[in-house]
Design a protein around this motif. Sequence first.
Motif, PDB file in Angstrom:
ATOM      1  N   THR A 185       0.816  -1.224   0.000  1.00 41.38           N
ATOM      2  CA  THR A 185       0.000   0.000   0.000  1.00 41.38           C
ATOM      3  C   THR A 185       0.844   1.267   0.000  1.00 41.38           C
ATOM      4  O   THR A 185       0.329   2.346  -0.236  1.00 41.38           O
ATOM      5  CB  THR A 185      -0.915   0.040   1.252  1.00 41.38           C
ATOM      6  OG1 THR A 185      -0.110  -0.168   2.406  1.00 41.38           O
ATOM      7  CG2 THR A 185      -2.018  -0.999   1.176  1.00 41.38           C
ATOM      8  N   SER A 233      -1.370  -6.527   2.813  1.00 42.56           N
ATOM      9  CA  SER A 233      -1.530  -5.360   3.681  1.00 42.56           C
ATOM     10  C   SER A 233      -2.130  -5.817   5.005  1.00 42.56           C
ATOM     11  O   SER A 233      -2.858  -6.807   5.049  1.00 42.56           O
ATOM     12  CB  SER A 233      -2.469  -4.342   3.027  1.00 42.56           C
ATOM     13  OG  SER A 233      -2.795  -3.321   3.949  1.00 42.56           O
ATOM     14  N   ARG A 287      -7.311   4.655   2.181  1.00 48.59           N
ATOM     15  CA  ARG A 287      -7.256   3.729   3.311  1.00 48.59           C
ATOM     16  C   ARG A 287      -7.964   4.314   4.494  1.00 48.59           C
ATOM     17  O   ARG A 287      -8.029   5.491   4.663  1.00 48.59           O
ATOM     18  CB  ARG A 287      -5.808   3.428   3.673  1.00 48.59           C
ATOM     19  CG  ARG A 287      -5.048   2.956   2.478  1.00 48.59           C
ATOM     20  CD  ARG A 287      -3.574   2.886   2.748  1.00 48.59           C
ATOM     21  NE  ARG A 287      -3.316   1.914   3.805  1.00 48.59           N
ATOM     22  CZ  ARG A 287      -2.212   1.912   4.530  1.00 48.59           C
ATOM     23  NH1 ARG A 287      -1.312   2.810   4.353  1.00 48.59           N
ATOM     24  NH2 ARG A 287      -2.010   1.018   5.474  1.00 48.59           N
TER      25      ARG A 287
HETATM   26  N1  LIG Z   1      10.825   7.084   2.605  1.00 53.43           N
HETATM   27  C1  LIG Z   1      12.147   7.157   2.398  1.00 53.43           C
HETATM   28  O1  LIG Z   1      12.746   8.216   2.105  1.00 53.43           O
HETATM   29  C2  LIG Z   1      12.982   5.909   2.490  1.00 53.43           C
HETATM   30  C3  LIG Z   1      14.349   6.021   2.263  1.00 53.43           C
HETATM   31  C4  LIG Z   1      15.112   4.867   2.267  1.00 53.43           C
HETATM   32  C5  LIG Z   1      14.500   3.652   2.503  1.00 53.43           C
HETATM   33  N2  LIG Z   1      13.166   3.578   2.740  1.00 53.43           N
HETATM   34  C6  LIG Z   1      12.560   2.249   2.927  1.00 53.43           C
HETATM   35  O2  LIG Z   1      11.715   2.008   1.813  1.00 53.43           O
HETATM   36  C7  LIG Z   1      10.582   1.235   2.215  1.00 53.43           C
HETATM   37  C8  LIG Z   1       9.309   1.971   1.845  1.00 53.43           C
HETATM   38  O3  LIG Z   1       9.318   3.247   2.444  1.00 53.43           O
HETATM   39  P1  LIG Z   1       7.985   3.894   3.044  1.00 53.43           P
HETATM   40  O4  LIG Z   1       8.376   5.196   3.622  1.00 53.43           O
HETATM   41  O5  LIG Z   1       6.901   3.855   2.008  1.00 53.43           O
HETATM   42  O6  LIG Z   1       7.646   2.829   4.224  1.00 53.43           O
HETATM   43  P2  LIG Z   1       6.435   2.771   5.273  1.00 53.43           P
HETATM   44  O7  LIG Z   1       5.346   3.730   4.868  1.00 53.43           O
HETATM   45  O8  LIG Z   1       6.987   2.923   6.638  1.00 53.43           O
HETATM   46  O9  LIG Z   1       5.914   1.280   5.156  1.00 53.43           O
HETATM   47  C9  LIG Z   1       5.493   0.734   3.920  1.00 53.43           C
HETATM   48  C10 LIG Z   1       4.319  -0.211   4.142  1.00 53.43           C
HETATM   49  O10 LIG Z   1       4.687  -1.237   5.047  1.00 53.43           O
HETATM   50  C11 LIG Z   1       3.576  -1.607   5.846  1.00 53.43           C
HETATM   51  N3  LIG Z   1       3.973  -1.542   7.247  1.00 53.43           N
HETATM   52  C12 LIG Z   1       4.267  -0.415   7.967  1.00 53.43           C
HETATM   53  N4  LIG Z   1       4.573  -0.761   9.238  1.00 53.43           N
HETATM   54  C13 LIG Z   1       4.452  -2.113   9.313  1.00 53.43           C
HETATM   55  C14 LIG Z   1       4.608  -3.058  10.375  1.00 53.43           C
HETATM   56  N5  LIG Z   1       4.941  -2.656  11.593  1.00 53.43           N
HETATM   57  N6  LIG Z   1       4.406  -4.365  10.101  1.00 53.43           N
HETATM   58  C15 LIG Z   1       4.070  -4.784   8.861  1.00 53.43           C
HETATM   59  N7  LIG Z   1       3.880  -3.927   7.805  1.00 53.43           N
HETATM   60  C16 LIG Z   1       4.072  -2.622   8.049  1.00 53.43           C
HETATM   61  C17 LIG Z   1       2.450  -0.626   5.579  1.00 53.43           C
HETATM   62  O11 LIG Z   1       1.443  -1.290   4.815  1.00 53.43           O
HETATM   63  P3  LIG Z   1       0.011  -1.738   5.453  1.00 53.43           P
HETATM   64  O12 LIG Z   1      -0.336  -0.700   6.492  1.00 53.43           O
HETATM   65  O13 LIG Z   1      -0.914  -1.735   4.305  1.00 53.43           O
HETATM   66  O14 LIG Z   1       0.227  -3.079   6.025  1.00 53.43           O
HETATM   67  C18 LIG Z   1       3.108   0.475   4.751  1.00 53.43           C
HETATM   68  O15 LIG Z   1       2.283   0.968   3.712  1.00 53.43           O
HETATM   69  C19 LIG Z   1      10.745   0.980   3.721  1.00 53.43           C
HETATM   70  O16 LIG Z   1      11.415  -0.255   3.885  1.00 53.43           O
HETATM   71  C20 LIG Z   1      11.667   2.120   4.160  1.00 53.43           C
HETATM   72  O17 LIG Z   1      12.434   1.784   5.304  1.00 53.43           O
HETATM   73  C21 LIG Z   1      12.395   4.676   2.740  1.00 53.43           C
END
Ligand SMILES: NC(=O)c1ccc[n+]([C@@H]2O[C@H](COP(=O)([O-])OP(=O)(O)OC[C@H]3O[C@@H](n4cnc5c(N)ncnc54)[C@H](OP(=O)(O)O)[C@@H]3O)[C@@H](O)[C@H]2O)c1
Length: 325
Positions: free
Chosen positions: A23, A55, A325
């Motif tokens: 998501t 999700s 959502r």
């Molecule tokens: N944003 C950045 O600048 C950045 C930079 C470098 C790396 N990253 C990495 O790239 C990835 C995506 O980034 P993002 O910012 O989009 O991540 P995020 O919003 O923190 O998480 C992505 C998805 O993971 C699920 N999720 C969140 N917490 C969870 C938990 N405790 N257990 C299971 N599922 C969980 C959620 O989906 P549901 O709620 O639908 O389950 C959410 O939509 C992550 O691994 C992040 O660490 C991000």
Amino acid sequence: MHREPHTAWSRSAAEPVGVLGATSFVGQSVLARLQAAGLRDTDPTAADRQLFAFSRSPAAVAGANASAGVHWCRLPAGPELPTEPLPPVPIPQWIAVSPLWTVSAQLPLLAAAGAQRLVAISSTSRLTKRNSAAAEERALAARLAAAEEEVLDRARAEGIVATILRPTMIYDGSHDRNVMAIAGFIRRYGFFPVAGAAAGLRQPVHADDVASAAVAALARDGLCSTYELSGGETLPYRDMLRRIFAWLGQPPRLVTVPLPLVQAAGPLVGLLPGLGRLPAMAARMNEDLVFDHGAATRDIGFQPRAFTLPLQGDSNHAAGRLLNR
Ligand SMILES: NC(=O)c1ccc[n+]([C@@H]2O[C@H](COP(=O)([O-])OP(=O)(O)OC[C@H]3O[C@@H](n4cnc5c(N)ncnc54)[C@H](OP(=O)(O)O)[C@@H]3O)[C@@H](O)[C@H]2O)c1
């Protein structure tokens, strides 16, 4: 110029793929890339389903299943195995864009679903925040480092070949929390505060380039266990801000707070509730956060675009491709 990264889907053309964290804005790009590579559920009743998105949110799953092309499944909120039956087909390939420390706990679930290959996303924060002045940031770096090790170890134990990708700051100019937070501040106050010269180098990487690399990595054998994914353009923090001002159609009003003042006031400001990370963030404006993505280019065909914000009116801009959502 941005060239389309190599996303050939050869070995795994007919093999189903599961996406954890689907998501999120990166997850949505992963699904779009997989669909573009030919993975698509055309018939929701067919036995040979190919694309599974996971999700924790029942609302997201219920709402999303109305849309064609992806089979959405409910993931338990904790590490326990799902009470609902797993999809009826083995899912040998997985991409995880959920927080990395949640992924190792999900590995038994993936193994039960027939996983053979996993590409998971970590972050260069694992390296850049190791020595941060903010305890919260050092804790994040330590958590990511431990999670990387755990995912690789547990995957090996389960017979799953895992690759970890470490992006720099991810943006799409629509749903990210980096560019959009800066843009939100500028829209509200008409200026942006910077510490000193704000000359630290940045390499923002587009969400779609991260997604493309994950999809390409899934189809490759013999990869290293980790790769850094930096953006295709390196620019000083100050110039990145100027680009965001220009994108918003506003004059670049940067309000410079002298570095000695930031350094003197930092420890006190950091004690204020909710501002604990502020001194570390200000200090980082003058640190180079630069990574070489040459290994990813060589092994995965990673060819990231320059820092490019979407044209106003672009269907991806603000209108949103994310699920409600
Ligand atoms: N944003 C950045 O600048 C950045 C930079 C470098 C790396 N990253 C990495 O790239 C990835 C995506 O980034 P993002 O910012 O989009 O991540 P995020 O919003 O923190 O998480 C992505 C998805 O993971 C699920 N999720 C969140 N917490 C969870 C938990 N405790 N257990 C299971 N599922 C969980 C959620 O989906 P549901 O709620 O639908 O389950 C959410 O939509 C992550 O691994 C992040 O660490 C991000």
